[in-house]
Write an enzyme that holds these catalytic residues in place. Structure first.
Site, PDB file in Angstrom:
ATOM      1  N   THR A  52      37.694 -29.197  -4.555  1.00  0.00           N
ATOM      2  CA  THR A  52      37.756 -27.905  -5.230  1.00  0.00           C
ATOM      3  C   THR A  52      36.687 -27.051  -4.557  1.00  0.00           C
ATOM      4  OG1 THR A  52      36.129 -28.624  -6.814  1.00  0.00           O
ATOM      5  CG2 THR A  52      38.413 -28.929  -7.444  1.00  0.00           C
ATOM      6  N   THR A  53      36.649 -25.794  -4.630  1.00  0.00           N
ATOM      7  CA  THR A  53      37.478 -24.789  -5.277  1.00  0.00           C
ATOM      8  C   THR A  53      37.965 -23.839  -4.188  1.00  0.00           C
ATOM      9  OG1 THR A  53      36.217 -24.977  -7.319  1.00  0.00           O
ATOM     10  CG2 THR A  53      37.367 -22.899  -6.980  1.00  0.00           C
TER      11      THR A  53
END
Length: 280
Positions: A52-53
């Site tokens: 992520t992100t």
């Protein structure tokens, strides 16, 4: 699939077929498709690295995509410099959040799918066509998603018809959604999107758009432990891809570093991030 004793390629490689590489694999080597594999029972999500992100935002004449560099495995940092943003083809970019191994494999398969189509048809798919092909690929990974190995890509590219960038998000079942101006996926997406809402303007320059994306990733890392902010000690910075009428290019490391250093200096003066632009 290997050559026979004479060294000739199997008949499948010599027989005219469709323009989809995924359909070719499904017919002749289905075990190479991620969704056709069996990994046993149970939720495996805590046993593999996750990334992520990712954030994306449009600016006049193009679109940028940026991703943090952290991969986690439960509460452990599995990797500090993973790359999650890639060129899909000459005029589009793709990134992923979720199971890192399957995410990278899905990106590579998507790249081959687009290249295979272009070689057989002698033309590139439209941006909508590319987005639809990725949707089908995600849908094929549904069995893995049911075991906790979810991959959620973000796709963006330059559309010649509108002379600008477009962004597409997906759900784990392959549902495709076009986003307006900006979007984010991953565990820190809630915080990144909040920062984007505050800082984004439609008239941002390319450099300012990248700066806004970097600020949103810093905000995400500030509140989400799975998101890695800029690593100032090791000088590990987000990967940033830019797509315009000139095609895809990865922003050079020194340019990203300079923008991160400027953002970091601003954070020293205002730790919670820059104020939203004045409405007057």
């Amino acid at each position: 699939m290997t050559s026979d004793a004479s060294g000739r390629l199997p008949e499948a490689f010599l027989t005219p077929g469709g323009s989809s590489f995924m359909d070719f694999l499904a017919g002749h080597a289905p075990d190479l498709l991620p969704g056709r594999r069996s990994l046993g029972q149970g939720d495996l999500s805590s046993e593999v690295p996750h990334g992520t992100t990712i954030v994306a935002a449009t600016f006049p004449g193009g679109v940028i995509m940026a991703g943090d560099r952290r991969a986690t495995m439960g509460n452990i940092i599995a990797q500090r410099d993973i790359e999650k943003v890639f060129p899909a083809d000459e005029y589009s970019a793709v990134a992923f959040a979720g199971s890192a191994g399957f995410g990278i494999e899905m990106v590579r398969l998507f790249q081959v799918e687009l290249e295979h189509y272009e070689k057989l048809e002698g033309a590139t798919l439209s941006l909508d066509g590319k987005a639809n092909r990725l949707s089908a690929l995600i849908r094929g990974n549904l069995p893995m998603a049911m075991q906790g190995l979810t991959v959620v890509p973000l796709f963006a590219g330059y559309d010649e018809d509108i002379k600008g960038g477009r962004i597409f998000s997906y759900d784990p079942t392959g549902g495709r959604y076009e986003e307006t101006h900006f979007y984010s996926v991953g565990s820190g997406s809630l915080f990144a999107r909040g920062a984007l809402k505050k800082l984004y303007r439609e008239d941002l320059s390319e450099t300012d758009c990248v700066t806004v994306a970097i600020q949103s990733l810093i905000d995400a890392a500030d509140d989400d432990s799975a998101t890695g902010g800029p690593d100032m000690l090791r000088r590990i910075f987000p990967v940033v891809g830019v797509v315009t009428a000139d095609g895809y290019r990865r922003l050079p490391e020194d340019e990203v570093a300079a923008l991160v250093d400027a953002a970091w200096e601003q954070r020293h003066r205002r730790p919670d991030g820059p104020a939203a632009p004045s409405l007057t």
